[in-house]
Design a protein around this motif. Sequence first.
Motif, PDB file in Angstrom:
ATOM      1  N   THR A  99      65.790  76.920  33.076  1.00 15.88           N
ATOM      2  CA  THR A  99      64.120  77.510  32.997  1.00 15.88           C
ATOM      3  C   THR A  99      63.954  77.938  33.304  1.00 15.88           C
ATOM      4  O   THR A  99      62.818  78.251  33.821  1.00 15.88           O
ATOM      5  N   ASP A 105      62.196  74.861  37.112  1.00 18.50           N
ATOM      6  CA  ASP A 105      62.256  73.648  37.275  1.00 18.50           C
ATOM      7  C   ASP A 105      63.217  73.219  38.306  1.00 18.50           C
ATOM      8  O   ASP A 105      62.805  72.200  39.416  1.00 18.50           O
ATOM      9  N   ASP A 132      59.728  78.954  33.830  1.00 19.72           N
ATOM     10  CA  ASP A 132      59.343  77.094  34.381  1.00 19.72           C
ATOM     11  C   ASP A 132      60.046  76.747  35.859  1.00 19.72           C
ATOM     12  O   ASP A 132      59.467  75.858  36.278  1.00 19.72           O
TER      13      ASP A 132
END
Length: 106
Positions: A48, A39, A37
């Motif tokens: 993440t 982030d 991810d």
Amino acid sequence: MIELTFIEHSGAEHTVSADAGTNVMQAAIDNGVPGIDADCGGACACGTCHVMVSTEWLDKVGSASDIEITMLEMTPEKNERSRLACQISLSPELSGLVVNLPEFQM
């Protein structure tokens, strides 16, 4: 170019190439690898981009910094092979690196 393989929780493999100096997280993002991810964009501030380094690569990758360890403490699937992909800088010595992705990022 440095070659590395991401193995999803499902077992699906993604072998990609990246330039030296790039980190593992950026290699995943640049090559559309699902399951990272990222982030915080690689600032070691979210956890993440959790990966588990294959056992045979642990010594070459090195150990996590204190701040990385703090971020990893929040990840539900943390184990002794856990690292944040944003904190693993790629070098020619890491060509062939294999990392596993957790089922979920936090």
